[in-house]
Design a protein around this motif. Sequence first.
Motif, PDB file in Angstrom:
ATOM      1  N   ALA A   1       9.976 -16.065  -8.675  1.00  0.00           N
ATOM      2  CA  ALA A   1       9.368 -17.087  -9.532  1.00  0.00           C
ATOM      3  C   ALA A   1      10.266 -17.404 -10.725  1.00  0.00           C
ATOM      4  CB  ALA A   1       7.992 -16.626 -10.012  1.00  0.00           C
ATOM      5  N   SER A   2      10.936 -16.379 -11.273  1.00  0.00           N
ATOM      6  CA  SER A   2      11.830 -16.622 -12.415  1.00  0.00           C
ATOM      7  C   SER A   2      13.032 -17.457 -11.995  1.00  0.00           C
ATOM      8  CB  SER A   2      12.284 -15.300 -13.034  1.00  0.00           C
ATOM      9  OG  SER A   2      13.198 -14.628 -12.202  1.00  0.00           O
ATOM     10  N   LEU A   3      13.508 -17.254 -10.746  1.00  0.00           N
ATOM     11  CA  LEU A   3      14.603 -18.084 -10.230  1.00  0.00           C
ATOM     12  C   LEU A   3      14.136 -19.531 -10.095  1.00  0.00           C
ATOM     13  CD1 LEU A   3      16.008 -15.683  -7.468  1.00  0.00           C
ATOM     14  CD2 LEU A   3      17.059 -16.216  -9.671  1.00  0.00           C
TER      15      LEU A   3
ATOM     16  N   LEU B   1      27.111 -18.373  -0.521  1.00  0.00           N
ATOM     17  CA  LEU B   1      26.857 -19.052  -1.794  1.00  0.00           C
ATOM     18  C   LEU B   1      27.815 -18.577  -2.879  1.00  0.00           C
ATOM     19  CD1 LEU B   1      22.941 -19.127  -1.898  1.00  0.00           C
ATOM     20  CD2 LEU B   1      24.456 -21.111  -1.862  1.00  0.00           C
ATOM     21  N   ILE B   2      28.016 -17.268  -2.958  1.00  0.00           N
ATOM     22  CA  ILE B   2      28.918 -16.719  -3.975  1.00  0.00           C
ATOM     23  C   ILE B   2      30.348 -17.211  -3.749  1.00  0.00           C
ATOM     24  CG2 ILE B   2      29.986 -14.597  -4.843  1.00  0.00           C
ATOM     25  CD1 ILE B   2      27.286 -13.201  -4.357  1.00  0.00           C
TER      26      ILE B   2
ATOM     27  N   PHE C   1      24.871 -18.022  -7.647  1.00  0.00           N
ATOM     28  CA  PHE C   1      25.437 -16.743  -8.060  1.00  0.00           C
ATOM     29  C   PHE C   1      24.359 -15.719  -8.443  1.00  0.00           C
ATOM     30  CE2 PHE C   1      27.567 -13.804 -11.009  1.00  0.00           C
ATOM     31  CZ  PHE C   1      28.638 -13.419 -10.224  1.00  0.00           C
ATOM     32  N   VAL C   2      23.458 -16.096  -9.354  1.00  0.00           N
ATOM     33  CA  VAL C   2      22.435 -15.150  -9.814  1.00  0.00           C
ATOM     34  C   VAL C   2      21.498 -14.747  -8.675  1.00  0.00           C
ATOM     35  CG1 VAL C   2      20.475 -14.812 -11.373  1.00  0.00           C
ATOM     36  CG2 VAL C   2      22.532 -15.984 -12.193  1.00  0.00           C
ATOM     37  N   ALA C   3      20.943 -15.728  -7.955  1.00  0.00           N
ATOM     38  CA  ALA C   3      20.030 -15.420  -6.842  1.00  0.00           C
ATOM     39  C   ALA C   3      20.716 -14.568  -5.769  1.00  0.00           C
ATOM     40  CB  ALA C   3      19.471 -16.713  -6.252  1.00  0.00           C
TER      41      ALA C   3
ATOM     42  N   LEU D   1      15.569 -14.437   0.351  1.00  0.00           N
ATOM     43  CA  LEU D   1      15.521 -15.762  -0.297  1.00  0.00           C
ATOM     44  C   LEU D   1      14.402 -16.605   0.305  1.00  0.00           C
ATOM     45  CD1 LEU D   1      19.302 -16.695  -0.681  1.00  0.00           C
ATOM     46  CD2 LEU D   1      17.664 -16.226  -2.518  1.00  0.00           C
ATOM     47  N   VAL D   2      13.190 -16.064   0.286  1.00  0.00           N
ATOM     48  CA  VAL D   2      12.037 -16.775   0.833  1.00  0.00           C
ATOM     49  C   VAL D   2      11.052 -17.047  -0.294  1.00  0.00           C
ATOM     50  CG1 VAL D   2      10.128 -16.713   2.475  1.00  0.00           C
ATOM     51  CG2 VAL D   2      12.331 -15.703   3.098  1.00  0.00           C
TER      52      VAL D   2
END
Length: 351
Positions: free
Chosen positions: A91-93, A167-168, A285-287, A303-304
């Motif tokens: 949720a914060s992402l 992604l990174i 990057f963060v996720a 990542l769902v």
Amino acid sequence: MVNRIFFIMILIGLPLSVIGSLMHWSPVIMFIVYCLTIVALAGYMGRATESLAIVAGPRVGGLLNATFGNAVELIISIFALKEGLVTVVLASLTGSVLGNLLLVAGLSFFIGGLKYKRQIFNVFDARHNSGLLIFSVILAFVIPEVFSMEMNDADTFTLSIGISVILILLYLAALFFKLVSHRGIYQHEADKVEEHEEPEWGKWRALIVLLAATVAVGYVSENLVHTFDIVAEKFGWSEIFIGIIIVAIVGNAAEHASAILMAYKNKMNIAVEIAVGSTLQVAMFVAPILVIASLFFDTRMSLVFTMPELISMITAVFLTIAITNDGETNWFEGGTLLAAYIIMGIGFYLL
């Protein structure tokens, strides 16, 4: 005036954070103390990165601001992940994506637009960022959601790890493209209007302040995470609402302040780089880092996202692209972004 208030908040907030955590004061009171202290520390991080931005230029400066602004949220999320609060972390992402694209950009465009009827920024950067937004937020976040319907949890997590690595790598390639291989290739008239300004702090002082503030934020953030459950029960908030609104706003306080200040000074290249660049950094990057970090904790994070989170992020991306792709903005477009954020905030509050 604001800087003096932040200094007083840190002077009072840090000792109270230490004493309150040791003496087990009311979690609700400590939640407020922790949040205000982090906001004040984020303000100092914003001032330090602004000084570095003046020395390094708008692109590097925006990247630095986004990086250290996201460092606060990354620290909070790692401690939340350690406690098994995967829902709060996801949720914060989501909140970071919505907050940066709609709240930060919206406030920047709105406040800057009240002072200047028309503000311009590098249209080439805007179009470059549009493609990355579609890839990172829509493609990379939708694929795990779709495939998870036909996969078990282990396979979904494996897919998330693979996507995270890609992604990174793409994020690092994007940095190399903008800062090295194609630096200065796509010039725009907005790049020439930046005024020469003396930094508030020298390079080394700014770096020391950044390091000290980051360490302090790490300590306060760990204590903040421990208050989530009780505060949620006390106020009737869901974990999703805490992550999307509370953690995202507190964690991104430095970026909020810096982007708005830059827009008010008509430095739109930096303001847009902070808002959109921070979103890309969160998504690319963060996720992924949090997904990989969950390998070392008891609870794994894929990542769902929930459907409301996913739809909100997709809507925010398309709205931002539609508004920024022409390389100029005004207060009405900022108001449109803010209206979208308020609508989504109401929705998540009522979940």
